[in-house]
Design a protein around this motif. Sequence first.
Motif, PDB file in Angstrom:
ATOM      1  N   PHE B 181       0.849  -1.181   0.000  1.00 42.69           N
ATOM      2  CA  PHE B 181       0.000   0.000   0.000  1.00 42.69           C
ATOM      3  C   PHE B 181       0.887   1.234   0.000  1.00 42.69           C
ATOM      4  CE2 PHE B 181      -2.253   3.599   1.425  1.00 42.69           C
ATOM      5  CZ  PHE B 181      -3.445   3.487   0.731  1.00 42.69           C
ATOM      6  N   ILE B 182       0.670   2.094  -0.991  1.00 41.55           N
ATOM      7  CA  ILE B 182       1.302   3.419  -1.015  1.00 41.55           C
ATOM      8  C   ILE B 182       0.228   4.415  -1.428  1.00 41.55           C
ATOM      9  CG2 ILE B 182       3.676   2.674  -1.467  1.00 41.55           C
ATOM     10  CD1 ILE B 182       3.181   3.284  -4.456  1.00 41.55           C
ATOM     11  N   PRO B 183       0.317   5.649  -0.945  1.00 39.08           N
ATOM     12  CA  PRO B 183      -0.697   6.628  -1.330  1.00 39.08           C
ATOM     13  C   PRO B 183      -0.599   6.996  -2.812  1.00 39.08           C
ATOM     14  CG  PRO B 183       0.482   7.334   0.637  1.00 39.08           C
ATOM     15  CD  PRO B 183       1.230   6.166   0.066  1.00 39.08           C
ATOM     16  N   ARG B 184       0.629   6.940  -3.349  1.00 40.45           N
ATOM     17  CA  ARG B 184       0.824   7.231  -4.769  1.00 40.45           C
ATOM     18  C   ARG B 184       0.748   5.937  -5.572  1.00 40.45           C
ATOM     19  NH1 ARG B 184       5.457  11.846  -4.273  1.00 40.45           N
ATOM     20  NH2 ARG B 184       6.762  10.167  -3.519  1.00 40.45           N
ATOM     21  N   THR B 185       1.068   6.033  -6.862  1.00 45.62           N
ATOM     22  CA  THR B 185       1.077   4.834  -7.695  1.00 45.62           C
ATOM     23  C   THR B 185       2.467   4.241  -7.827  1.00 45.62           C
ATOM     24  OG1 THR B 185       1.206   6.363  -9.538  1.00 45.62           O
ATOM     25  CG2 THR B 185      -0.926   5.356  -9.124  1.00 45.62           C
ATOM     26  N   GLU B 186       3.503   5.026  -7.566  1.00 45.34           N
ATOM     27  CA  GLU B 186       4.881   4.527  -7.662  1.00 45.34           C
ATOM     28  C   GLU B 186       5.781   5.495  -6.919  1.00 45.34           C
ATOM     29  OE1 GLU B 186       6.565   4.903 -11.647  1.00 45.34           O
ATOM     30  OE2 GLU B 186       4.951   6.266 -12.200  1.00 45.34           O
ATOM     31  N   ASP B 188       7.492   5.286  -4.099  1.00 46.84           N
ATOM     32  CA  ASP B 188       7.040   5.488  -2.731  1.00 46.84           C
ATOM     33  C   ASP B 188       7.520   4.320  -1.874  1.00 46.84           C
ATOM     34  OD1 ASP B 188       5.698   6.794  -0.677  1.00 46.84           O
ATOM     35  OD2 ASP B 188       3.954   7.202  -1.924  1.00 46.84           O
ATOM     36  N   ILE B 189       7.315   4.445  -0.577  1.00 48.54           N
ATOM     37  CA  ILE B 189       7.723   3.397   0.363  1.00 48.54           C
ATOM     38  C   ILE B 189       6.469   2.757   0.935  1.00 48.54           C
ATOM     39  CG2 ILE B 189       8.874   2.982   2.580  1.00 48.54           C
ATOM     40  CD1 ILE B 189      11.104   4.265   1.520  1.00 48.54           C
ATOM     41  N   VAL B 191       3.576   1.517   3.008  1.00 48.27           N
ATOM     42  CA  VAL B 191       2.972   1.801   4.308  1.00 48.27           C
ATOM     43  C   VAL B 191       2.617   0.449   4.953  1.00 48.27           C
ATOM     44  CG1 VAL B 191       1.115   3.025   5.508  1.00 48.27           C
ATOM     45  CG2 VAL B 191       2.059   3.961   3.392  1.00 48.27           C
ATOM     46  N   ARG B 258       4.045   8.079   7.761  1.00 51.93           N
ATOM     47  CA  ARG B 258       3.500   7.360   6.604  1.00 51.93           C
ATOM     48  C   ARG B 258       2.146   6.734   6.886  1.00 51.93           C
ATOM     49  NH1 ARG B 258       9.287   5.128   5.591  1.00 51.93           N
ATOM     50  NH2 ARG B 258      10.169   6.954   4.573  1.00 51.93           N
TER      51      ARG B 258
END
Lengths: 757, 287
Positions: B181-186, B188-189, B191, B258
Amino acid sequence: MPLDSNIDPATHKFNLVGTRPLRPDGVDKVTGRAKFGADANAPGMLVGKILRSPHPHARIRSINTAKAAKLPGVKAIVTAADFKEGKRALRDVLCNVMARGKALYDGHAVAAVAATSASVARKALKLIQVDYEILPHVTDVDEAMKPGAPLLHDDMITAHVDPAPKKPSNVAARCEFGHGDPEVGFKQADVVIERSFRTEATHQGYIEPHACLASMGMDGQGELWVCTQGHYMVRNTCAALLGMDVSKLRVTASEIGGGFGGKTTVFIEPVALALSRKAGKPVKIVMSREEVFRASGPTSSSSMDVKIGVTKAGRITGALAEIRMQGGAFAGAPVELGAMSAFACYDLEHVKSVGWDVVTNRPKQAAYRAPGAPMVAFAVESVLDELARKIGMDPIELRLKNAAKEGTQSSYGPKYNRIGLRQCLEATRNHPHYTAPLGPNEGRGVAAGFWFNFGGQTCVSLNINIDGTVALAVGTPDIGGSRASMCMIAAEELGIPYDKVRAIVADTSSLGYNDISEGSRVTFSTGLATIQAARDAIGKLCARAAKTWGISPEAVVWENGHAKPSSPNAGDFAPLSLADIAKKAGNTGGPIAGHFEVNADGAGVSFAIHLADAAVDPETGRVQIKRYTVIQDAGKAVHPSYVEGQFQGGAVQGIGWALNEEYVYGKDGRLQNAGFLDYRIPVASDLPMIDTVIVEVPNPGHPYGVRGVGETSIVPPLAAIANAVSAAADVRLTELPMSPPRVLKAIDGKAAGKARR
Amino acid sequence: MRYEAPTTINAAVKLLAGKAGQARVLAGGTDLLVQMRTDRVAPDLIVDVKRIPAMRAIAAKSGGFRIGAAVSGAELGANKALRKAWPGVVEAANLIGSTQIQSRATLAGNLCNASPAADSVPALVAAGASAAVAGPRGKRTVPVESIAVGPGKTSLKKGEIVEAIILPKRAPRSGDAYLRFIPRTEMDIAVVGAGVNLTLDSKGVCTAARVALGAVAERVILVPEAAAALVGTKVDAAALKRLAAAASAACRPIDDKRGTKEFRIKVAGVLARRAAETALKRAGGSK
């Protein structure tokens, strides 16, 4: 004939204005040849680095630089003691550039070194000993307003409150706008909704960090190469802070890798100049990304209460907003602009907005695209969305019923001239997006936005070259493609091809004073000055033709790039092209140039409507924007691709602000996410194509009808997306960002509430 | 700071074991260089392992794979046999960073950086992968989950290097998957991250499963209770619901920038369930 001021831009046939030629700065930018702030170099150049406070609030008992000064390679060290405390107006700027007495936020500059290499400079920073007395801190706007909150400035007495408070507080000022009496209005309403909203601080997120190269000579003359939106502002401010004559400092603006308002002030420039003066060598300072986040100027965070009443027929009877914004450690949160713009879209009888400018232990805010307006629009347009649902009215219909028009007394005072809000609303209603089907867990949001736009001090020089080409010198750094549009405008007036005109951003010693590239003012006011400078040159070109022909200058007209006798009676001469006249200029009176200087008035306000479709994952709270359309009045789009780019850029920054961007402070008052990994601006794959519709309702204050377009586009997105997410999740979101944990909590809270019932 | 690029594993071990002060292994460098640039580490010695031929190879081993420690994410993604056998491991590795990062980042580096949020690690743990460790006292092979002991800390002794990641032979009707799970689509680290690996019998009943979670504890955790919820079932809705509950129950996350504890606990269950659904599909089962 040159276009006169009375043409109708809606029907006039332009040659170039409204077309989409290639940008003149494009090749340099994609090949890497363009020189940005950090690309300036000079022989013997030193590296400047800044020591920053790790504490959000601390008294500086002493700064010991002795050990650092002894490190081989260190050439200069400066602290606040190296700057004179001058005029009061500049005191906050000075204290922000270098902490004086107290460090007021995590990242506040306390000292700086210039050394022969970056590694020596870094080592030297570690050798500077600062004795801090740590003080209690506050970073939240509502907390900072409470009695007993840690006090940043002992002498801050809230301005514009009658009677004046006796005790200092963190509230710098109050403001109020409106007319009528909202309480009377609410009594006439069938439905009244009152909600509270909060938004977090966001950063402009420009990719290019602040960078400059300063060189001070032994004779007290200085040069500065810098990435900025306003090099005249940099010159004037730095000269004042360093006690120099303005004429002795020449500032050249580099190409700019994004500003969005964040480069309308100084941070490192006076420090680099002070270091260079002390070291006797050029000094370059380039901020790291972490420094940009911790110590440049994000926008304010806010806390707002909005109350609006409507009749069942959809007429707004009363509107009230109370807006609190923290603008960091010094006065100047954009709450006044926020309060002025709050209800500017609507024609209201009873309206009031009150704003509070609050200081906290955060970096001093800087302008960010329509400063203050997006967060207030989020609150107001969210309440309107809820009201429309409550009375069962289409949200565009509700806005149309109340839309401001020509002659409306705006909520902030002036009466509107010709404006295009209604046209934007109608274009939205007619757009296929508005009626397209939605998928599961998707919602659609609509919101309106307003921005004032600005004119300001501007001057332009237009030189006719010997080969018939044109050199155009402007003083407004090109932050949105203005060199292309200025070349188009000059070529349009002169009647020559676009590629015969080359525009540059002149340095501060080559052209008179220009205000900053801000307030969506450049295409409007530099464009206006370019039109007038071209007309000035045309007058001179016609006079040279008259001289060549031996007829009166009044008997010559300018048509399609040529001087011609105005009628057969004036004489029978073959038309002379601009190139013909330029070639002989040396024999007919010398160089030919056009100039224009103005403090431009008449920047027409502009409105936009945004449509957003959001999908919400009900199990994780993750939001995806599926479709997005921007509809905005540009007055007259000079280069439609750039206008569309401004529309799209504002929407994208708004999407980031609405969904994931935020300054996260720990309990220790330190910024937790000073980097692009955890400060989440959208990446390309996060976004749908942003569709655009350019509405053109000419601005009567501009010869072509141009309105500024750079800022209005960031005003509606927070609200449009919040309305879409609230519809998709079936729960009203009132806090930004709508990050997954926050959305999931709202969804789960709703489910728990239903279970309890 | 000294930089060395030995061409044999023995030479690398000797360098690392012999150096007083801080020594670091450089594979892709996508973590190390960032840490150095932000002043978080200042190693006295850097041993670049990219010149050691075996470290750059993906080799067949006992029906499985031996992936050298310096093999990049892009190289993993380009290996068809690996992608077919362990799609979950490859998709996890390929989620790290950007295209540019993918040409450098390695599985062994991701493992030894010991981030609880490392994307490839839950997939490797679920896969039952092991790490081949070379050191001054010889070689040993250990389960990957025993490498990280806490954020940034590993169980490796002075002079030890992970020289390869070993993925076992695949049983028929097996599938794996990783979701984060990341808030963005790519870019990212994670969560939360969840890796699921399962095997079905000819009737579609799950005979073996492993479930691992990332970013919900001080290190990547193996969750046997979640796996147990699947074994003996056809991975139906009821089993998936039990899996999700067990995954959530195993979490011991923190609140940070995060995500919140509450959020991570809930989403861990959701992701474990969704990853299991994909793994099931890949194993040839149906839902």
